[in-house]
Design a protein around this motif. Structure first.
Motif, PDB file in Angstrom:
ATOM      1  N   LEU A 432       0.801  -1.231   0.000  1.00 62.97           N
ATOM      2  CA  LEU A 432       0.000   0.000   0.000  1.00 62.97           C
ATOM      3  C   LEU A 432       0.823   1.265   0.000  1.00 62.97           C
ATOM      4  CD1 LEU A 432      -2.875  -0.958   2.473  1.00 62.97           C
ATOM      5  CD2 LEU A 432      -2.840  -1.115  -0.025  1.00 62.97           C
ATOM      6  N   GLY A 433       2.127   1.129   0.190  1.00 66.17           N
ATOM      7  CA  GLY A 433       2.976   2.308   0.192  1.00 66.17           C
ATOM      8  C   GLY A 433       3.111   2.895   1.580  1.00 66.17           C
ATOM      9  N   TRP A 434       4.056   3.807   1.716  1.00 64.41           N
ATOM     10  CA  TRP A 434       4.368   4.433   3.009  1.00 64.41           C
ATOM     11  C   TRP A 434       3.813   5.835   3.017  1.00 64.41           C
ATOM     12  CZ3 TRP A 434       5.990   3.067   7.643  1.00 64.41           C
ATOM     13  CH2 TRP A 434       6.475   4.036   8.501  1.00 64.41           C
ATOM     14  N   THR A 435       2.877   6.120   3.910  1.00 66.71           N
ATOM     15  CA  THR A 435       2.226   7.437   3.967  1.00 66.71           C
ATOM     16  C   THR A 435       3.008   8.353   4.906  1.00 66.71           C
ATOM     17  OG1 THR A 435       0.762   6.510   5.651  1.00 66.71           O
ATOM     18  CG2 THR A 435      -0.065   6.586   3.400  1.00 66.71           C
ATOM     19  N   TRP A 436       4.025   9.007   4.359  1.00 73.54           N
ATOM     20  CA  TRP A 436       4.947   9.804   5.166  1.00 73.54           C
ATOM     21  C   TRP A 436       4.265  10.913   5.953  1.00 73.54           C
ATOM     22  CZ3 TRP A 436       9.635   8.116   5.879  1.00 73.54           C
ATOM     23  CH2 TRP A 436      10.242   7.319   4.921  1.00 73.54           C
ATOM     24  N   ALA A 437       3.278  11.545   5.355  1.00 69.35           N
ATOM     25  CA  ALA A 437       2.784  12.801   5.935  1.00 69.35           C
ATOM     26  C   ALA A 437       1.704  12.596   6.980  1.00 69.35           C
ATOM     27  CB  ALA A 437       2.244  13.693   4.817  1.00 69.35           C
ATOM     28  N   THR A 438       1.318  11.369   7.266  1.00 68.42           N
ATOM     29  CA  THR A 438       0.204  11.153   8.174  1.00 68.42           C
ATOM     30  C   THR A 438       0.610  10.275   9.344  1.00 68.42           C
ATOM     31  OG1 THR A 438      -0.572   9.172   7.014  1.00 68.42           O
ATOM     32  CG2 THR A 438      -1.376  11.293   6.217  1.00 68.42           C
ATOM     33  N   HIS A 439      -0.334  10.076  10.229  1.00 69.38           N
ATOM     34  CA  HIS A 439      -0.169   9.213  11.379  1.00 69.38           C
ATOM     35  C   HIS A 439      -0.185   7.740  10.936  1.00 69.38           C
ATOM     36  CE1 HIS A 439      -4.403  10.009  10.566  1.00 69.38           C
ATOM     37  NE2 HIS A 439      -4.598   8.753  10.900  1.00 69.38           N
ATOM     38  N   PRO A 440       0.213   6.807  11.827  1.00 69.80           N
ATOM     39  CA  PRO A 440       0.090   5.383  11.489  1.00 69.80           C
ATOM     40  C   PRO A 440      -1.350   5.051  11.109  1.00 69.80           C
ATOM     41  CG  PRO A 440       1.396   5.679  13.477  1.00 69.80           C
ATOM     42  CD  PRO A 440       0.827   7.025  13.136  1.00 69.80           C
ATOM     43  N   ASP A 441      -1.533   4.312  10.016  1.00 66.06           N
ATOM     44  CA  ASP A 441      -2.893   4.130   9.498  1.00 66.06           C
ATOM     45  C   ASP A 441      -3.275   2.682   9.263  1.00 66.06           C
ATOM     46  OD1 ASP A 441      -1.300   3.628   7.324  1.00 66.06           O
ATOM     47  OD2 ASP A 441      -2.185   5.148   6.017  1.00 66.06           O
ATOM     48  N   PHE A 442      -2.567   1.733   9.888  1.00 65.89           N
ATOM     49  CA  PHE A 442      -2.985   0.338   9.767  1.00 65.89           C
ATOM     50  C   PHE A 442      -2.474  -0.466  10.955  1.00 65.89           C
ATOM     51  CE2 PHE A 442       1.164   0.426   7.677  1.00 65.89           C
ATOM     52  CZ  PHE A 442       1.792  -0.696   8.197  1.00 65.89           C
ATOM     53  N   THR A 443      -3.067  -1.624  11.138  1.00 67.43           N
ATOM     54  CA  THR A 443      -2.607  -2.565  12.152  1.00 67.43           C
ATOM     55  C   THR A 443      -3.045  -3.962  11.760  1.00 67.43           C
ATOM     56  OG1 THR A 443      -2.505  -2.987  14.546  1.00 67.43           O
ATOM     57  CG2 THR A 443      -4.665  -2.477  13.638  1.00 67.43           C
ATOM     58  N   GLY A 444      -2.305  -4.957  12.237  1.00 70.16           N
ATOM     59  CA  GLY A 444      -2.678  -6.348  12.037  1.00 70.16           C
ATOM     60  C   GLY A 444      -3.406  -6.877  13.261  1.00 70.16           C
ATOM     61  N   ILE A 445      -4.410  -7.708  13.027  1.00 65.21           N
ATOM     62  CA  ILE A 445      -5.225  -8.233  14.127  1.00 65.21           C
ATOM     63  C   ILE A 445      -5.349  -9.747  13.969  1.00 65.21           C
ATOM     64  CG2 ILE A 445      -7.458  -8.127  15.303  1.00 65.21           C
ATOM     65  CD1 ILE A 445      -7.867  -5.371  13.946  1.00 65.21           C
ATOM     66  N   PRO A 446      -4.858 -10.532  14.930  1.00 67.44           N
ATOM     67  CA  PRO A 446      -5.030 -11.981  14.859  1.00 67.44           C
ATOM     68  C   PRO A 446      -6.441 -12.365  15.291  1.00 67.44           C
ATOM     69  CG  PRO A 446      -3.828 -11.405  16.845  1.00 67.44           C
ATOM     70  CD  PRO A 446      -4.071 -10.117  16.101  1.00 67.44           C
ATOM     71  N   VAL A 447      -7.089 -13.228  14.521  1.00 71.73           N
ATOM     72  CA  VAL A 447      -8.468 -13.628  14.805  1.00 71.73           C
ATOM     73  C   VAL A 447      -8.527 -15.144  14.918  1.00 71.73           C
ATOM     74  CG1 VAL A 447     -10.868 -13.582  14.030  1.00 71.73           C
ATOM     75  CG2 VAL A 447      -9.364 -11.630  13.561  1.00 71.73           C
ATOM     76  N   TRP A 448      -8.982 -15.621  16.074  1.00 69.20           N
ATOM     77  CA  TRP A 448      -9.076 -17.064  16.277  1.00 69.20           C
ATOM     78  C   TRP A 448     -10.247 -17.639  15.499  1.00 69.20           C
ATOM     79  CZ3 TRP A 448      -6.446 -21.101  17.178  1.00 69.20           C
ATOM     80  CH2 TRP A 448      -7.071 -22.301  17.514  1.00 69.20           C
ATOM     81  N   GLY A 449     -10.037 -18.774  14.918  1.00 70.02           N
ATOM     82  CA  GLY A 449     -11.093 -19.483  14.205  1.00 70.02           C
ATOM     83  C   GLY A 449     -10.626 -20.889  13.909  1.00 70.02           C
ATOM     84  N   THR A 450     -11.374 -21.597  13.137  1.00 65.34           N
ATOM     85  CA  THR A 450     -10.966 -22.955  12.757  1.00 65.34           C
ATOM     86  C   THR A 450     -10.982 -23.072  11.235  1.00 65.34           C
ATOM     87  OG1 THR A 450     -13.278 -23.643  13.089  1.00 65.34           O
ATOM     88  CG2 THR A 450     -11.747 -24.073  14.874  1.00 65.34           C
ATOM     89  N   PRO A 451      -9.868 -22.710  10.594  1.00 63.66           N
ATOM     90  CA  PRO A 451      -8.579 -22.240  11.135  1.00 63.66           C
ATOM     91  C   PRO A 451      -8.600 -20.730  11.453  1.00 63.66           C
ATOM     92  CG  PRO A 451      -8.319 -23.396   9.028  1.00 63.66           C
ATOM     93  CD  PRO A 451      -9.769 -23.059   9.169  1.00 63.66           C
ATOM     94  N   PRO A 452      -7.569 -20.251  12.159  1.00 65.12           N
ATOM     95  CA  PRO A 452      -7.451 -18.821  12.456  1.00 65.12           C
ATOM     96  C   PRO A 452      -6.937 -18.042  11.242  1.00 65.12           C
ATOM     97  CG  PRO A 452      -5.639 -20.017  13.435  1.00 65.12           C
ATOM     98  CD  PRO A 452      -6.546 -21.048  12.846  1.00 65.12           C
ATOM     99  N   TYR A 453      -6.914 -16.728  11.369  1.00 62.27           N
ATOM    100  CA  TYR A 453      -6.465 -15.882  10.264  1.00 62.27           C
ATOM    101  C   TYR A 453      -6.085 -14.508  10.814  1.00 62.27           C
ATOM    102  CZ  TYR A 453     -11.277 -14.115  10.611  1.00 62.27           C
ATOM    103  OH  TYR A 453     -12.454 -13.591  11.072  1.00 62.27           O
ATOM    104  N   TYR A 454      -5.563 -13.667   9.919  1.00 62.11           N
ATOM    105  CA  TYR A 454      -5.175 -12.308  10.287  1.00 62.11           C
ATOM    106  C   TYR A 454      -5.995 -11.299   9.497  1.00 62.11           C
ATOM    107  CZ  TYR A 454      -1.190 -14.154  12.846  1.00 62.11           C
ATOM    108  OH  TYR A 454      -0.403 -14.822  13.758  1.00 62.11           O
ATOM    109  N   VAL A 455      -6.314 -10.187  10.155  1.00 65.86           N
ATOM    110  CA  VAL A 455      -7.012  -9.071   9.523  1.00 65.86           C
ATOM    111  C   VAL A 455      -6.074  -7.865   9.523  1.00 65.86           C
ATOM    112  CG1 VAL A 455      -8.886  -7.393   9.803  1.00 65.86           C
ATOM    113  CG2 VAL A 455      -9.330  -9.830  10.133  1.00 65.86           C
ATOM    114  N   ILE A 456      -5.995  -7.184   8.389  1.00 68.77           N
ATOM    115  CA  ILE A 456      -5.298  -5.895   8.327  1.00 68.77           C
ATOM    116  C   ILE A 456      -6.360  -4.805   8.306  1.00 68.77           C
ATOM    117  CG2 ILE A 456      -3.747  -4.410   7.033  1.00 68.77           C
ATOM    118  CD1 ILE A 456      -2.385  -6.855   8.223  1.00 68.77           C
ATOM    119  N   ALA A 457      -6.445  -4.058   9.407  1.00 65.89           N
ATOM    120  CA  ALA A 457      -7.368  -2.921   9.487  1.00 65.89           C
ATOM    121  C   ALA A 457      -6.615  -1.690   9.018  1.00 65.89           C
ATOM    122  CB  ALA A 457      -7.868  -2.739  10.914  1.00 65.89           C
ATOM    123  N   VAL A 458      -7.118  -1.036   7.977  1.00 70.61           N
ATOM    124  CA  VAL A 458      -6.389   0.074   7.369  1.00 70.61           C
ATOM    125  C   VAL A 458      -7.346   1.216   7.051  1.00 70.61           C
ATOM    126  CG1 VAL A 458      -6.623  -0.981   5.080  1.00 70.61           C
ATOM    127  CG2 VAL A 458      -4.831   0.727   5.479  1.00 70.61           C
TER     128      VAL A 458
END
Length: 555
Positions: A432-458
């Motif tokens: 997605l590129g590096w947004t130099w001029a702004t605050h941090p704008d994403f995070t990864g979130i681990p989600v339990w399931g069968t099977p589990p997975y990861y969400v990128i909230a952006v």
């Protein structure tokens, strides 16, 4: 009205910081005497107390006897003693009773209350701060400290807003100004920009006030605990430029107003910190673990400005103190506490250490090896399982230089994939590129399931629409497999589902930051995490109405 701080430098202040730094360097060269003195002081503080009687400390003379008498504990194991102190009982953990408690969040959700005694402040934390700042002034080559040259974002003193059973309770970065001459007393303690502005309801407004009052200053040094606060300062300058100019005019400060207007004009409305303060020469903040991800960002916001690390310090105590120009690690502060180390395995899930875990002394550490920290402090936290992991980088004299890696269990690992913040950061910024001029704008979130997975909230913007959430999820998933072979293996075997993207409204993470500030978290302690520890952050995003689309999009 703008000012230059309205404070006169104390003639002995710089000399005191220089002397403290020199003593710290001598301690690094010959640490054993200081380490033994600290150990003896800790035992002396503890022996004639309820804790001392419970553990038979009357007979303790050596570290081996200390380790046999006192088990390793987390805060929960020490909490009953702290509760007795809060109830007003004397001589529970220390001979010098606490006069206040430092409040910090616990990993289990229960707040931790760290006892603060006059002895601990005078003999340990106060002197450490003089040594730390001595390095920064040495780097600047400062012979005389003029008003308006320092912007200290690491401490926000203000009135006590909370009491527990009569005791003042506050965060370490919000502690009131001390009356004790032996404690840390910088000359800017009376400056109008320093401390918490009671009229500012948000963290951004707090920073706005500091910019307003230092707009006419010649700031050479900015010190923060977290780099995110320096980034937010720069963002506030950019977003509030026109408002600052109006308020400077209204406050009858035409000189600073004209100067700021010229700065905004030259910078095209997006000024850097060095545009406002051309003399800025040094930024200080944490530079290790996830904070290291801010390094290129800081270089962009303050080009050509050197950086040095803030001490590795928590509410419970100081662990390392910088004494040279290493960018991210500092020598163990053997004169701040008694430190023990347990070899760390990368599959450590962060569970409490066994009470009888064998430990190593500071002189037994190996370069390149990683360790969990156990420390004892003269504030009553004895053989405390801190839960932090450090790597020994090298030695400064005879003292190990340590770099903070993160909390034990700081990796997410449902199936052995061991995903880190650096992994997530690298994968997302590549796609997605590096947004130099702004605050941090994403995070990864681990989600339990069968099977589990990861969400990128952006925070989803028009610029991201060229890719689209579905394609972004597919590409980030592929990039994460490139940077983490264990994640790739678990994806291929089906033990992890494809990564998903959750679009958020612009400004979502600023809203989260301000909510935490509103809830009482000190600005200096608010951190952005590029990887969350669990899925509870999803609930926070939805409760605050920050999800742009109610569903995630998978790879």
């Amino acid at each position: 009205m703008a000012s230059e701080g309205k404070t006169a430098p104390h003639p002995c202040f710089l000399a005191r910081t220089r002397d403290a730094l020199e003593r710290q360097r001598k301690t690094c060269a010959r640490p054993e005497e200081a380490a033994q003195g600290v150990f003896a002081d800790i035992v002396e503080e503890a022996v004639d107390t309820a804790f001392g009687r419970d553990h038979g400390l009357r007979w303790v003379r050596t570290r081996r006897e200390w380790q046999a008498a006192v088990p390793i504990r987390t805060y929960d194991g020490l909490a009953p003693y702290v509760d007795r102190q809060l109830a007003g009982e004397h001589r529970v953990l220390t001979a010098d009773d606490p006069y206040a408690f430092l409040r910090t969040s616990g990993t289990t959700g229960r707040a931790k209350y760290v006892p603060t005694t006059g002895h601990w402040r005078r003999a340990y934390r106060g002197p450490a701060l003089y040594a730390q700042w001595g390095l920064y002034f040495e780097k600047l080559g400062t012979e005389r400290l003029a008003a308006g040259q320092v912007l200290d974002l690491s401490w926000e003193p203000g009135p006590v807003r909370r009491r527990e059973q009569g005791f003042p309770v506050y965060g370490i970065s919000e502690r009131p100004l001390p009356e004790d001459a032996e404690d840390w007393n910088p000359p800017w303690r009376s400056a109008d920009w320093f401390g918490r502005d009671p009229a500012a309801a948000t963290l951004v407004e707090q920073l706005h006030t500091k910019l307003l009052r230092l707009a006419g200053g010649d700031v050479r040094l900015i010190v923060s605990v977290n780099p995110s606060k320096i980034v937010l300062l720069a963002e506030t300058l950019s977003e509030h430029g026109e408002r600052l100019i109006r308020e400077l005019h209204d406050g009858r400060a035409p000189g600073p107003a004209r100067r700021l207007a010229a700065v905004l004009d030259r910078a095209g409305g997006r000024p850097l910190l060095t545009d406002l303060w051309p003399g800025l020469r040094l930024l200080v903040c944490w530079n290790s673990a996830s904070a290291a991800l801010y390094r290129p960002w800081l270089s962009r916001l303050a080009p050509g400005v050197a950086t040095l690390p803030f001490s590795t310090t928590g509410t419970e105590g100081i662990v390392t103190l910088p004494v040279d120009e290493h960018p991210s690690a500092g020598p163990l502060a053997v004169n701040q506490g008694d430190f023990e180390f347990v070899p760390w395995r990368d599959l450590d899930d962060g569970s409490p250490l066994p009470a009888d875990s064998p430990t190593l002394g500071y002189d037994e550490l190996e370069p390149g090896a990683d360790y969990r920290l156990v420390m004892s402090q003269a504030n009553g936290l004895y053989r405390y399982d801190v839960g932090d992991v450090y790597r020994m980088v090298d030695r400064v004299g005879a003292t190990p230089r340590l770099e903070f890696l993160g909390r034990a269990g700081f990796q997410c690992s449902f199936t052995g994939e061991k995903v880190t913040e650096s992994d997530v950061h690298a994968a997302v910024t590549e796609v997605l590129g590096w947004t130099w001029a702004t605050h941090p704008d994403f995070t990864g979130i681990p989600v339990w399931g069968t099977p589990p997975y990861y969400v990128i909230a952006v925070e989803w913007t028009d610029a991201h629409d060229a890719v689209g959430p579905g394609e972004a999820a597919r590409r980030i998933d592929g990039m994460l497999q490139d940077v983490n072979v264990e994640y790739a293996d678990k994806r291929r075997s089906g033990r992890l589902l494809p990564l998903r993207v959750l679009p958020l409204v612009p400004g979502a993470f600023r809203t989260v930051l301000e909510r935490r500030f509103h809830d009482g978290v000190a600005g200096a302690q608010i951190k952005h995490h590029w990887l969350q520890k669990d899925a509870s952050f999803l609930t926070t995003l939805r409760e605050l109405g920050l999800v742009r689309d109610g569903s995630t999009t998978g790879a």
